[in-house]
Motif scaffolding. Structure first.
Motif, mmCIF file in Angstrom:
data_model
loop_
_atom_site.group_PDB
_atom_site.id
_atom_site.type_symbol
_atom_site.label_atom_id
_atom_site.label_comp_id
_atom_site.label_asym_id
_atom_site.label_seq_id
_atom_site.Cartn_x
_atom_site.Cartn_y
_atom_site.Cartn_z
ATOM 1 N N UNK A 307 0.834 -1.198 0.000
ATOM 2 C CA UNK A 307 0.000 0.000 0.000
ATOM 3 C C UNK A 307 0.876 1.258 0.000
ATOM 4 N N UNK A 308 0.424 2.244 -0.763
ATOM 5 C CA UNK A 308 1.148 3.511 -0.859
ATOM 6 C C UNK A 308 0.708 4.443 0.267
ATOM 7 N N UNK A 309 1.615 5.289 0.675
ATOM 8 C CA UNK A 309 1.321 6.231 1.757
ATOM 9 C C UNK A 309 1.832 7.608 1.340
ATOM 10 N N UNK A 310 0.901 8.503 1.204
ATOM 11 C CA UNK A 310 1.265 9.861 0.785
ATOM 12 C C UNK A 310 2.213 10.503 1.784
ATOM 13 N N UNK A 311 2.039 10.180 3.093
ATOM 14 C CA UNK A 311 2.889 10.779 4.122
ATOM 15 C C UNK A 311 4.328 10.277 4.017
ATOM 16 N N UNK A 312 4.523 9.097 3.463
ATOM 17 C CA UNK A 312 5.885 8.583 3.294
ATOM 18 C C UNK A 312 6.530 9.087 1.999
ATOM 19 N N UNK A 313 5.818 8.971 0.897
ATOM 20 C CA UNK A 313 6.377 9.394 -0.395
ATOM 21 C C UNK A 313 5.216 9.657 -1.344
ATOM 22 N N UNK A 314 5.308 10.784 -2.059
ATOM 23 C CA UNK A 314 4.211 11.134 -2.976
ATOM 24 C C UNK A 314 4.627 11.121 -4.441
ATOM 25 N N UNK A 315 5.853 10.696 -4.744
ATOM 26 C CA UNK A 315 6.296 10.647 -6.130
ATOM 27 C C UNK A 315 7.297 9.502 -6.295
ATOM 28 N N UNK A 316 7.036 8.661 -7.320
ATOM 29 C CA UNK A 316 7.924 7.554 -7.622
ATOM 30 C C UNK A 316 8.301 7.629 -9.101
ATOM 31 N N UNK A 317 9.599 7.555 -9.391
ATOM 32 C CA UNK A 317 10.094 7.494 -10.765
ATOM 33 C C UNK A 317 10.693 6.100 -10.992
ATOM 34 N N UNK A 318 10.099 5.396 -11.944
ATOM 35 C CA UNK A 318 10.467 3.994 -12.166
ATOM 36 C C UNK A 318 11.030 3.863 -13.572
ATOM 37 N N UNK A 319 12.301 3.494 -13.695
ATOM 38 C CA UNK A 319 12.933 3.260 -14.995
ATOM 39 C C UNK A 319 12.791 1.774 -15.356
ATOM 40 N N UNK A 320 12.289 1.555 -16.588
ATOM 41 C CA UNK A 320 11.995 0.199 -17.051
ATOM 42 C C UNK A 320 12.861 -0.117 -18.263
ATOM 43 N N UNK A 321 13.408 -1.338 -18.290
ATOM 44 C CA UNK A 321 14.160 -1.839 -19.440
ATOM 45 C C UNK A 321 13.354 -2.950 -20.102
ATOM 46 N N UNK A 322 13.262 -2.855 -21.453
ATOM 47 C CA UNK A 322 12.663 -3.922 -22.257
ATOM 48 C C UNK A 322 13.790 -4.636 -22.989
ATOM 49 N N UNK A 323 13.976 -5.924 -22.711
ATOM 50 C CA UNK A 323 15.106 -6.694 -23.230
ATOM 51 C C UNK A 323 14.554 -7.867 -24.037
ATOM 52 N N UNK A 324 15.067 -8.015 -25.288
ATOM 53 C CA UNK A 324 14.642 -9.192 -26.052
ATOM 54 C C UNK A 324 15.408 -10.420 -25.549
ATOM 55 N N UNK A 325 14.940 -11.598 -25.970
ATOM 56 C CA UNK A 325 15.460 -12.847 -25.407
ATOM 57 C C UNK A 325 16.516 -13.502 -26.288
ATOM 58 N N UNK A 326 17.167 -12.712 -27.129
ATOM 59 C CA UNK A 326 18.216 -13.240 -27.988
ATOM 60 C C UNK A 326 19.442 -13.627 -27.174
#
Length: 800
Positions: A307-326
């Motif tokens: 569960x998210x809590x505004x009092x703890x953190x109100x912004x999350x930046x998530x970097x995602x990698x898409x990798x092929x299976x070669x």
């Protein structure tokens, strides 16, 4: 008209033999012809008769014929004009295969006189077979990453013809990617290779179709074709790409776990495994972000993990990698920005400290069990908290300070009723709607030694056969203690006391842990019929508690005593009995009575008497009563009877197995004047049967009244004692005294008087009496009445 004669193989063998015998007069010749294959029927080959110098008129009379090895119907001779012609289709490939030389060998035979000529017909090849490939389609798989000038072998064609007709050349339909190169190996066969002219691109063209043509050197030329299907295999030359470089998502802070945040979708222009994409958190993503979100590597779905809590953190930046299976993977990148929106979602929080557990069941009221602190991260009414307990528990909450409570004992505890209490504390704020939180406290109640061991019943009745082996197990006592651990650990012991002149522990013992009771020595029913004692059960608590149980051990009788003979008028106990009997007595005269007793009880003491047969098989004039032991005459005595009769009486009880004793009675037959007075008195008594019967009845009535009174008094006393005692449940108990009758017809029997000692450890020994009821025989004689009188008196005095 063409004349042709065919002969069987047996005729040909006979002709060959004749050829060998008449070789001196046989002529010889050699002709050579040629004919193209596939020539039509009737095609002229040569004038064979003319070339052999034979006259046409001689062909039939001299039996002109042609024989060939293999197929005989390919060529035939017209006997009218002597011409050799084609009779059926000639296929050189079928006849000779791919051999460079192919011919048909003929033997021309004429008789009268015998002559043999050899003719060779050469079959010339014509271009009648086109080049052929083994398959209609050849499939090649080429990786798109192969460099130009790469070579790929291709299967060539085959031609069944020979020479120039089988010389093949190849052509490839024009295309921008491939050329055809033909090489000749050491066996002078063609070796075909496709040469890549430019790099392939699977994303542009996945499949190429080429036509390979094979042309032979015949006239006219024949061709064969095969389809070349080239599949371009993918190489990992494209990286995955996202639709956007940045994705923005807004979420409420009370969004439940498992809610979908976003579904990412990256694409890859490659194929197969190079196109399959897996999604991962970038190395730039911190662990606290990974703890809040979960990423499905296959689908690209990002869901809330915690569960998210505004009092703890109100912004999350998530970097995602898409990798092929070669094998050599390529990666695409994007960023997901999650903004958390604030709501009133903070329930109260509780902390339970200073647990004073377990709590003894005898703890005083107001004993502090735990300290509870509550808090709420919200403010105002949303942060004001009140606490309460689950109902029907022996505890209460006492507020000691702001947001601090004590859990105290409110009523008495009993571990045996309930050993663990699950106390739920509920904290609720005053928000709208209000939020609450619960905390569970497991309060364990510690045991104190407040329960004594208890037996299932206060008294047990045990039956043991006498003559038991020393140390045998006779019973097991078991007591249950409602307490726990060492307070419930029960040990057993005997309550020591005297049994007569001996200690109880010399008879029985009890195992301290198992409660098994053992008989230390063989018990004797004749000495000790009832052994009553107590076993104590005591727990290991401090101080220890205990209780007692009473065991009544009845010793059951076994047939271990041999019948004992009693003293008689004329002899001692166990000795021979001598009697004088006048020869003038009639049948039924009572001579004497054999008396015996058995120290056992019941059927083991029920005696019967048998007269053993006399030596030599002579029939004795005497008999013995089966259950009375009276010896009487069976007939009137006469002079033929021996003056001295030796009678052997067998006394046997009814035990299993039966035990026996023997008594010897010596009967002397005398004249009437020599009989003793006692015998005279007996005869006089027999003369007055009514008087004897009156005496017997008087004594019998007195004896029966005395015994009945004693029995009724005993039963009343026993019933009063049993009714005053508390009710018990026993497997079986002592039954009423059973009156045992000797047989269906009835007879007298008695047991030895004895005083059976019943030891309970208290009071004097008791007297036990067992009597056998009499049954009179049918039609007693006067002598029997006298004997009955004597027997009744004897039984009466024995009973008293």
């Amino acid at each position: 008209m063409v004349y042709s004669r065919r002969e069987s193989p047996g005729s040909r063998r006979l002709l060959l033999s004749l050829l060998l015998l008449a070789a001196w007069e046989a002529g010889s010749g050699q002709l050579h012809y040629s004919v193209p294959e596939e020539a039509k029927h009737g095609t002229f080959v040569g004038r064979i008769a003319q070339d052999l110098g034979l006259e046409l008129a001689e062909l039939v009379p001299r039996l002109f014929r042609v024989a060939s090895k293999g197929r005989e119907d390919l060529l035939e001779v017209n006997l009218q004009n002597g011409v050799l012609f084609v009779n059926s289709r000639i296929d050189r490939e079928e006849l000779c295969g791919r051999s460079a030389e192919c011919g048909i060998h003929l033997e021309v035979i004429v008789d009268r006189p015998l002559q043999v000529f050899h003719v060779e017909v050469e079959v010339k090849d014509v271009n009648d077979n086109p080049p052929s490939f083994s398959r209609q389609e050849q499939r090649l798989f080429i990786l798109e990453s192969r460099m130009p000038n790469s070579r790929f072998p291709v299967e060539g064609a085959a031609d069944l013809d020979i020479g120039a007709n089988a010389e093949l050349r190849y052509k490839l339909n024009p295309n921008e990617y491939f050329d055809l190169e033909v090489k000749t190996n050491e066996e002078e066969t063609n070796f075909l290779e496709l040469v890549l002219k430019k790099t392939l691109d699977r994303e542009e063209t996945q499949e190429h179709r080429l036509l390979l043509i094979a042309v032979d050197g015949g006239k006219p030329e024949l061709t064969g074709t095969v389809q070349l299907l080239i599949n371009v295999l993918d190489a990992n030359d494209n990286a995955p790409e996202f639709d956007k470089s940045v994705y923005n998502v807004r979420l409420l802070e009370n969004t439940p776990s498992g809610t979908l945040v976003i579904k990412l979708n990256a694409s890859d222009a490659d194929e197969g495994i190079n196109k399959e994409i897996a999604y991962f958190f970038s190395n730039l993503v911190p662990d606290d972000v990974k703890s809040k979100f979960i990423l499905n590597s296959n689908s690209g779905e990002i869901k809330i993990k915690e569960e998210l809590d505004y009092e703890d953190c109100n912004l999350y930046e998530i970097n995602i990698d898409a990798v092929d299976r070669s094998t050599f993977p390529l990666t695409g990148h994007c960023k997901v920005v999650v903004r958390v929106l604030d709501v009133n979602d903070n329930p109260p929080e509780m902390a339970i400290t200073s647990l004073f557990l377990p709590v003894k069941e005898d703890a005083p009221l107001s004993t502090v069990i735990a300290l509870i602190s509550v808090s709420d991260r919200d403010s105002g009414a949303n942060g004001q908290v009140t606490c309460s307990l689950t109902p029907k528990v022996p505890f209460k909450l006492v507020s000691t300070f702001k947001n601090y409570y004590s859990l105290v004992l409110d009523s008495a505890l009993d571990r045996e009723s309930l050993s663990v209490y699950n106390v739920v504390v509920t904290a609720r704020d005053r928000g709208s709607p209000s939020l609450w939180a619960t905390a569970s406290v497991s309060v364990e109640v510690a045991d104190v030694n407040d329960n004594a061991p208890a037996f299932a019943q206060p008294e047990y009745t045990v039956f043991v056969k006498e003559n038991n082996p020393p140390g045998c197990h006779i019973f097991t006592v078991s007591a249950r203690d409602a307490d726990a651990q060492e307070n419930a650990l029960v040990s057993y012991s005997l309550v020591e006391r005297r049994v007569g002149e001996r200690a109880l522990s010399s008879y029985v013992s009890v195992h301290a842990e198992s409660g098994k009771v053992y008989a230390l020595q063989p018990l004797d029913h004749e000495e000790l019929e009832l052994l009553q004692f107590q076993v104590s059960a005591r727990d290991a608590g401090v101080p220890p508690l205990g209780s007692n149980v009473t065991l009544q051990v009845f010793v059951l009788d076994e047939n271990d005593n041999v019948p004992a003979l009693l003293a008689s008028r004329a002899g001692g106990s166990g000795g021979a009995v001598s009697e004088l009997v006048p020869r003038s007595v009639g049948a039924g005269h009572v001579v004497t009575k054999v008396r015996a007793v058995d120290a056992d009880s019941g059927y083991n003491a029920w005696l019967s008497y048998e007269l053993q047969p006399a030596a030599g098989g002579a029939r004795s004039p005497f008999r013995v009563g089966l259950y009375t032991g009276e010896i009487s005459t069976t007939r009137a005595l006469d002079e033929a009877d021996a003056p001295l009769q030796r009678l052997l009486v067998l006394v046997k009880d009814h035990g299993e197995p039966a035990l026996t004793a023997t008594a010897t009675v010596l009967v002397s037959l005398v004249e009437s004047g020599q009989a003793p007075k006692s015998s005279s008195r007996a005869s006089a008594g027999a003369a007055d049967p009514k008087a004897a019967l009156v005496d017997v009845n008087v004594y019998l009535i007195v004896a029966i009244c005395a015994v009945s009174s004693l029995l009724v008094l005993t039963l009343l006393l026993y019933t009063a004692l049993r009714c005053s005692a508390p009710p018990t449940e026993v497997a079986c108990g002592p039954g009423k005294a059973t009156l045992v009758c000797s047989s269906a017809v009835g007879s007298w029997s008695y047991s030895q008087q004895r005083r059976q000692r019943v030891c309970s450890g208290e009071g004097p020994p008791k007297t036990d009496l067992m009597a056998f009821s009499p049954s009179l025989p049918h039609g007693p004689s006067s002598a029997d009445n006298v004997s009955l009188k004597n027997l009744s008196l004897t039984n009466f005095f024995l009973i008293l």
